[in-house]
Scaffold this active site. Structure first.
Site, PDB file in Angstrom:
ATOM      1  CE  LYS A   1      -2.267  -1.659   3.600  1.00  0.00           C
ATOM      2  NZ  LYS A   1      -3.251  -2.064   4.611  1.00  0.00           N
TER       3      LYS A   1
ATOM      4  CG  ASP B   1      -6.816  -4.489   8.064  1.00  0.00           C
ATOM      5  OD1 ASP B   1      -6.400  -5.626   7.796  1.00  0.00           O
ATOM      6  OD2 ASP B   1      -6.823  -3.557   7.234  1.00  0.00           O
TER       7      ASP B   1
HETATM    8  C1  BGC Z   1      -2.128  -5.807   3.660  1.00  0.00           C
HETATM    9  C2  BGC Z   1      -2.998  -6.611   4.596  1.00  0.00           C
HETATM   10  C3  BGC Z   1      -4.201  -5.801   5.015  1.00  0.00           C
HETATM   11  C4  BGC Z   1      -4.930  -5.281   3.795  1.00  0.00           C
HETATM   12  C5  BGC Z   1      -6.133  -4.431   4.160  1.00  0.00           C
HETATM   13  C6  BGC Z   1      -2.950  -5.276   2.507  1.00  0.00           C
HETATM   14  O1  BGC Z   1      -2.159  -4.434   1.705  1.00  0.00           O
HETATM   15  O2  BGC Z   1      -1.057  -6.573   3.159  1.00  0.00           O
HETATM   16  O3  BGC Z   1      -2.259  -6.992   5.743  1.00  0.00           O
HETATM   17  O4  BGC Z   1      -5.044  -6.608   5.792  1.00  0.00           O
HETATM   18  O5  BGC Z   1      -4.048  -4.515   3.001  1.00  0.00           O
HETATM   19  O6  BGC Z   1      -5.784  -3.329   4.913  1.00  0.00           O
END
Ligand code: BGC
Length: 529
Positions: free
Chosen positions: A219, A254
Site C-alpha cells: 500500500k 485489520d
Molecule cells: C495488507 C494486509 C491488510 C490489507 C487491508 C494489505 O495491503 O497486506 O495486511 O489486511 O491490506 O488493509
C-alpha cells in the site's frame, strides 16, 4: 452496464480502421483480431447529430476499439471465476501445509484461537496502522454507554518512505499526545501499564499473539529497515524512548480485528449466525477466516481448546495467470513500490482502481485524441484520480452526468465535456469496478469452498448461517461495487446456498477489535478468554 452507451452498427469507417490496424499483423493474428472485433456489442461513438459537438479530430473508432478491448480483457464470466476459485483453494491448502508452501498466500497463523466472549473489562487502547492515516483509540469495555474515543493522524509521505525508527518514533509521539489529554481516571494502576492492541495491516510472520516480523510493506509504504524486524518490539522500544507507560499485548491484522468485533456482535444478537470470514476492501485488501486446526499442518503448537485458529490469508498476493490483467495493470504494477507483488490487490483495492481508470483515459487521450488535440496534462499525473472519484462518476445519477463533468474538470482539467464523452468515462469506471467486484466475490467463494460452506445444508454442512464481515472504504462507500460483488457470490454459489451466506458491513472493527484482543490477552486483567 451498457445502458449508458448508444447501440451502433459496425460501419464502413470502422472496417477501414480495422484494416489500418491489421496491416502489420500475421494472418493468424488478423483472424483472431477480426474474431474479437466481431464480439462487438455496442458502440460509444456519438450519433451523427452529436458528432459535431465533440472535440474535432477525436477518433471515435479508435476509442471504441480501446473500450471493446478493455471490456473483453476485463471480462469475468462465471467459468473463469470458478477456475480462479479452484486455484485459490489449492493455494490456500499449500500455504497451510508449510511455511512458504504457497507462492501467493502467506496463510498467516494469527495465534487468535477464540473469539471474544463479551466479558472483557477495563480501558484498552488500539493503534490502527494500515493506510495513509493511522488511528489511536481508547475503548472502555464493561461500561454501559461508554463510547470509544478516536484520534485520526495522517502519516506524512516522508515518514511512509523514510526510516524504520522515524516511523515508530512518530507513532509513539502521537500516542503520547493522545494519553497526555486523559484525566487521572484513565491512569494505569501502580505497577501496570496501559495495554495496546496494535493493528498492523501489512503482511507479517506472526510468532505469538504479541510478536511478529514484517515480511514486506504494501500500500505505498516503503520504510527502510523494517522488513524482517519485530514490529511489536519496535513500537514498545519507541514508546519507552518517549517515556510512555504503554505496552503492546496483541498484534492483529485489520481483518482479524474486524472478525473479532463482528463475531462479538453476532453472539450478542444470538441468532445462531457464525462469523467465519472477514474481508477488508479499502486502500488494500485481505481476508481472514476461521480454520480448523486439523487443516493446518504447519501449526506445531498445542491444539487450542476451540479446535480453530484464525488465518490471515494475505489474499492480495494471489497472482494466478488466469487473472484478467490488462496493459494498464501491468504498467501500474511496473511503477509501483512493489512490482510483481500484490497482483490481486492491484486489481481490486482502493489504492489502485482510480489509477487504472486514469491509465485507460490517458490511452484514449493519446491514441484517440478524445479530450482534444493535446493530452490534458493532469492525465499524466499518477494517482491524481482516486477511487472515490471513480465511485462518484460511476454512480452519477444525474441525466447530464454533472458529477462526471465536475470531476473531469476539477481533477483532470478537462473542461466542457459532451454527454457522450462523460458516458464513455462512466463506462470505463464501470468495467474496472465490475472486474474488481467480481474478483472479490470469487475470493469469498474460494474461502467458503475451503471451509465447506459453499454447499447446501443437505450435504451435512453447518446449519448456521455463515457471516462474512466486510469493512473498508471501497466496500462501504461504493454501493454499485457492493452490488456487483454480492451478485457474483450469488451467481457462483447458486441462490439456495447464497441465502445462508450473509455479507455484512462491520465498521471500525480493525481498531476496536484490536482493543478487544488486547483486553483478552491482558497481562494485568483477570478477564481473559
Ligand atoms: C495488507 C494486509 C491488510 C490489507 C487491508 C494489505 O495491503 O497486506 O495486511 O489486511 O491490506 O488493509
Amino acid at each position: 452496464m451498457h445502458a449508458n452507451v448508444q447501440p451502433h452498427v459496425l460501419d464502413m469507417r470502422m472496417i477501414e480502421s480495422v484494416n489500418n490496424s491489421i496491416r502489420h499483423l500475421s494472418p493468424t493474428e488478423i483472424r483472431s483480431k477480426m474474431k474479437r472485433r466481431s464480439l462487438r456489442r455496442v458502440s460509444i461513438k456519438p450519433s451523427s447529430g452529436v458528432a459535431n459537438d465533440m472535440h474535432s479530430g477525436s477518433d471515435w473508432d479508435k476509442a471504441e476499439f480501446v473500450l471493446e478491448e478493455l471490456r473483453r480483457q476485463c471480462d469475468t464470466p462465471a467459468d473463469l471465476l470458478y477456475r480462479l476459485v479452484e486455484d485459490m483453494v489449492e493455494e490456500m491448502k499449500a500455504g497451510l501445509a508449510k511455511e512458504g508452501g504457497s507462492k501467493d498466500y502467506k496463510m498467516i497463523l494469527t495465534y487468535v484461537d477464540k473469539l471474544p466472549s463479551g466479558k472483557e473489562r477495563g480501558h484498552f487502547y488500539a493503534l490502527d496502522l494500515g493506510g495513509t492515516n493511522f488511528r489511536v483509540l481508547r475503548v472502555s469495555f464493561g461500561q454501559d454507554g461508554s463510547t470509544p474515543v478516536f484520534q485520526e493522524v495522517s502519516i506524512p509521505q516522508e515518514i511512509m518512505l523514510g526510516q524504520h525508527e522515524e516511523l515508530f518514533d512518530y507513532i509513539a509521539g502521537k500516542l503520547a499526545e493522545f494519553v497526555s489529554k486523559e484525566d487521572s481516571s484513565y491512569h494505569p494502576r501502580p505497577g501496570c501499564k496501559r495495554e495496546l492492541g496494535f493493528t498492523f495491516s501489512f503482511p507479517i510472520k506472526q510468532t505469538s499473539i504479541d510478536s511478529g516480523e514484517l515480511i514486506k510493506w504494501t500500500k505505498g509504504f516503503a520504510v527502510e529497515g523494517t522488513a524482517g524486524k519485530d514490529v511489536v518490539q519496535a513500537l514498545n522500544e519507541a514508546m519507552e524512548r518517549r517515556g510512555l507507560d504503554m505496552v503492546v499485548t496483541a498484534l492483529v491484522n485489520d481483518t482479524v480485528g474486524t472478525l473479532a468485533v463482528a463475531s462479538l456482535a453476532a453472539s450478542k444478537a444470538d441468532a445462531g449466525d457464525e462469523v467465519m470470514i472477514s474481508v477488508i476492501l479499502g486502500t488494500g485488501t485481505n481476508a481472514c477466516y476461521v480454520e480448523s486446526i486439523d487443516a493446518i499442518p504447519k501449526w506445531k503448537g498445542p491444539k487450542p481448546s476451540s479446535g480453530n485458529m484464525i488465518i490471515s490469508m494475505e489474499w492480495g498476493g494471489f497472482s494466478s495467470s488466469l487473472l484478467p490483467r490488462t496493459q494498464y495493470d501491468e504498467a501500474l504494477d511496473a511503477v509501483s513500490v512493489n512490482p510483481g507483488e500484490q497482483i490481486f490487490e492491484k486489481l481490486l483495492s482502493g489504492m489502485y482502481l482510480g489509477d487504472i481508470v486514469r491509465r485507460v483515459l490517458l490511452r484514449l487521450a493519446e491514441e484517440a485524441a478524445l479530450f482534444g488535440p493535446s493530452v490534458p496534462p493532469n492525465l499524466l499525473i499518477p494517482c491524481i484520480l482516486g477511487t472515490p472519484h471513480v465511485s462518484c462518476m460511476h454512480q452519477d445519477k444525474s441525466s447530464d452526468l454533472q458529477e462526471v463533468g465536475r470531476i473531469l474538470s476539477n481533477v483532470l482539467g478537462i473542461h466542457e465535456t459532451s454527454l457522450e464523452l462523460r458516458k464513455l468515462v462512466v463506462e470505463v469506471c464501470s468495467i474496472i469496478a465490475k472486474r474488481a467486484a467480481r474478483l472479490a466475490g470469487a475470493g469469498i467463494v474460494g474461502i467458503l469452498r475451503k471451509i465447506g460452506r459453499d454447499r447446501s445444508k443437505h450435504d451435512g454442512s453447518s446449519s448456521h448461517r455463515t457471516v462474512v464481515a466486510m469493512d473498508g472504504g471501497l466496500y462501504e462507500h461504493y454501493p454499485l461495487f457492493r452490488a456487483e460483488m454480492k451478485a457474483a457470490v450469488v451467481e457462483l454459489l447458486g441462490s439456495e446456498v447464497a441465502e445462508n451466506v450473509l455479507i455484512e458491513l462491520s465498521k471500525d472493527g480493525s481498531g476496536i477489535g484490536a482493543a478487544l484482543l488486547a483486553a483478552a490477552h491482558s497481562k494485568y486483567s483477570r478477564y481473559g478468554w
